[in-house]
Design a protein around this motif. Structure first.
Motif, PDB file in Angstrom:
ATOM      1  N   SER A 240       0.835  -1.207   0.000  1.00  0.00           N
ATOM      2  CA  SER A 240       0.000   0.000   0.000  1.00  0.00           C
ATOM      3  C   SER A 240       0.866   1.252   0.000  1.00  0.00           C
ATOM      4  O   SER A 240       0.571   2.231  -0.705  1.00  0.00           O
ATOM      5  N   ALA A 241       1.947   1.224   0.785  1.00  0.00           N
ATOM      6  CA  ALA A 241       2.838   2.382   0.831  1.00  0.00           C
ATOM      7  C   ALA A 241       3.534   2.592  -0.513  1.00  0.00           C
ATOM      8  O   ALA A 241       3.724   3.727  -0.964  1.00  0.00           O
ATOM      9  N   ILE A 242       3.912   1.495  -1.158  1.00  0.00           N
ATOM     10  CA  ILE A 242       4.557   1.594  -2.468  1.00  0.00           C
ATOM     11  C   ILE A 242       3.588   2.188  -3.484  1.00  0.00           C
ATOM     12  O   ILE A 242       3.966   3.034  -4.307  1.00  0.00           O
ATOM     13  N   ALA A 243       2.330   1.759  -3.444  1.00  0.00           N
ATOM     14  CA  ALA A 243       1.334   2.293  -4.376  1.00  0.00           C
ATOM     15  C   ALA A 243       1.203   3.808  -4.224  1.00  0.00           C
ATOM     16  O   ALA A 243       1.159   4.545  -5.212  1.00  0.00           O
ATOM     17  N   LEU A 244       1.160   4.279  -2.981  1.00  0.00           N
ATOM     18  CA  LEU A 244       1.073   5.718  -2.740  1.00  0.00           C
ATOM     19  C   LEU A 244       2.327   6.427  -3.233  1.00  0.00           C
ATOM     20  O   LEU A 244       2.262   7.521  -3.801  1.00  0.00           O
ATOM     21  N   ASP A 245       3.488   5.809  -3.032  1.00  0.00           N
ATOM     22  CA  ASP A 245       4.731   6.449  -3.431  1.00  0.00           C
ATOM     23  C   ASP A 245       4.873   6.501  -4.947  1.00  0.00           C
ATOM     24  O   ASP A 245       5.365   7.489  -5.501  1.00  0.00           O
ATOM     25  N   ILE A 246       4.425   5.447  -5.643  1.00  0.00           N
ATOM     26  CA  ILE A 246       4.465   5.454  -7.099  1.00  0.00           C
ATOM     27  C   ILE A 246       3.559   6.552  -7.651  1.00  0.00           C
ATOM     28  O   ILE A 246       3.925   7.285  -8.573  1.00  0.00           O
TER      29      ILE A 246
END
Length: 448
Positions: free
Chosen positions: A281-287
């Protein structure tokens, strides 16, 4: 004719470096095309990205610097990007990888073939996927949230489920790269180290060949045959995929230890997938945040581009001045060009005819440029050409070359120019060139 190993777009504004790098890559069988600005790179990639296999970029260019340069190029294509720059400390190379670069080679690398090897290996990668950690390790503490979160997750897992190593990894094409690692059980594991993805235990876990938690890897036939075990002896394994909707698999969270477990590792069964989902989830937000940052970067490039001619505009010209204003030894000659009769053409034939005159002049100037020269549209009917290697003695020939290109295109224009003296501000050189141009336009002096 020898087979071309790969087609390279080299984005480098220094003429000497451009020649040297191109020659070195050509010796290795690489076909090289060069541009000198981020704008030019984005334009070429927008039109002919399929003509290239790899992009090699310097980070400091006339129109962008640092992360903006990298993100603008990444946004423009799905090609692997090799950063070849002297503007950053080599220790920050892994940070550039986390931001989406395929490779980083410092310009002062003592190995003259380091860039060649990096370009050849990058050319073998599949089309680039969005970076897992675009804002990973950075000097800007406001953009390090994902990196910090991943580190805390690994610390938590190491405390709750001790292993020889816990890793946060990225998958890019056929490569599996360690982004962060905790534990001292494997000296060969460190950030930036890559392995072939098909050779890993994680690839088999993702494919469903075995479970996510394996207390005794020798009991899992598909896992114990993974080629990576020749380099990393593994007795027990825990792993979970990191995936993002709309992107797919981007990495893994995994732990390995040389010794098999004495129990079934029940805590890992529930804890590791939960931590993996949190990181996904954090990666999705960062992308998504990185995509926005790239769009803003491209918008910034667009504000420095003249919409009619595609040339760098007055803002880009002024930025070039700001970048070099304080460098008293930086050589430069400036030509200022003012079109004759644009208002008359607009009044008699319409603004479409006036636009055609402007674009014809722009194309003529661009055709006359040499590698160390950049043309700008700095006003409605006014252009400037900045030449970094034209001396005072060479100035008349430089101006004559521009005049001839314009005459051959059927464009009437007044051209004036001046050369920078040691310690002279560039703004004074521009004023002198402008004054001489207006003197020519008014018929008060011979062309200089």
């Amino acid at each position: 004719m020898a087979q071309v190993e790969a087609n390279v777009l080299l984005v480098e504004d220094d003429p000497a470096a451009r020649v040297l790098i191109s020659a070195r890559l050509a010796e290795a069988g690489l076909a090289v095309e060069t541009v000198g600005t981020t704008y030019d790179a984005v334009e070429v990639l927008g039109q002919r990205a399929d003509a290239f296999d790899v992009v090699v970029i310097d980070l400091v260019l006339p129109d962008t610097e640092g992360a903006t340069t990298l993100s603008s190029v990444l946004e423009a294509c799905a090609l692997p990007v090799v950063v070849h720059s002297g503007s950053v400390d080599p220790s920050t190379g892994p940070d550039l990888i986390l931001r989406g670069a395929a490779r980083f080679v410092a310009k002062d690398d003592p190995d003259p073939q380091a860039l060649v090897r990096s370009v050849l290996s990058a050319s073998a990668l599949s089309p680039r996927v969005p970076p897992v950690l675009p804002s990973g390790v950075t000097t800007d503490p406001g953009r390090a949230e994902l990196s910090e979160l991943a580190g805390r997750a690994l610390d938590l897992l190491m405390e709750a489920v001790p292993m020889g190593a816990w890793m946060f990894t990225r998958i890019s094409g056929t490569e599996w790269t360690v982004l962060q690692v905790r534990g001292d059980g494997y000296t060969q594991l460190r950030p930036g180290v890559s392995f072939a993805w098909p050779d890993t235990v994680c690839s088999r876990m993702v494919a469903g060949a075995g479970p996510q938690v394996v207390p005794r890897i020798a009991e899992e036939p598909a896992f114990r045959q993974a080629p990576i075990l020749d380099a990393l002896p593994v007795g027990r394994y825990v792993g979970t995929p990191l995936a993002v909707d709309g992107v797919g698999l981007v990495g893994t969270l995994c732990g390995i230890d040389p010794a098999p477990a004495d129990d079934d590792m029940d805590l890992a069964q529930t804890l590791v997938p939960a931590v993996g989902q949190m990181l996904s989830s954090a990666i999705a937000l960062d992308i998504e945040r990185d995509r926005l940052r790239r769009r803003l970067g491209l918008a910034d490039v667009a504000t420095r581009t003249d919409a009619l001619t595609g040339m760098p505009n007055r803002r880009a010209f002024d930025l070039r001045f700001i970048l070099h204003h304080g460098e008293s030894d930086w050589a430069a000659s400036i030509a200022v060009i003012d079109l004759n009769g644009l208002k008359t053409v607009n009044d008699r034939e319409g603004h479409s005819a006036g636009d055609r005159l402007i674009t014809t002049a722009a194309q003529a100037l661009q055709s006359a440029l040499r590698p160390d020269e950049t043309a700008f549209r700095i006003g409605g009917d006014e252009f400037a050409v900045l030449a970094t290697d034209v001396t005072d003695e060479q100035l008349p020939a430089f101006l004559d070359r521009l005049r001839q290109a314009l005459r051959q295109a059927g464009v009437s224009a007044a051209v004036g120019g001046a050369t920078r003296r040691p310690g002279q501000p560039l703004q004074d050189v521009l004023a002198a060139a402008d004054s001489l141009m207006y003197a020519v336009k008014g018929g008060g002096t011979t062309p200089r």
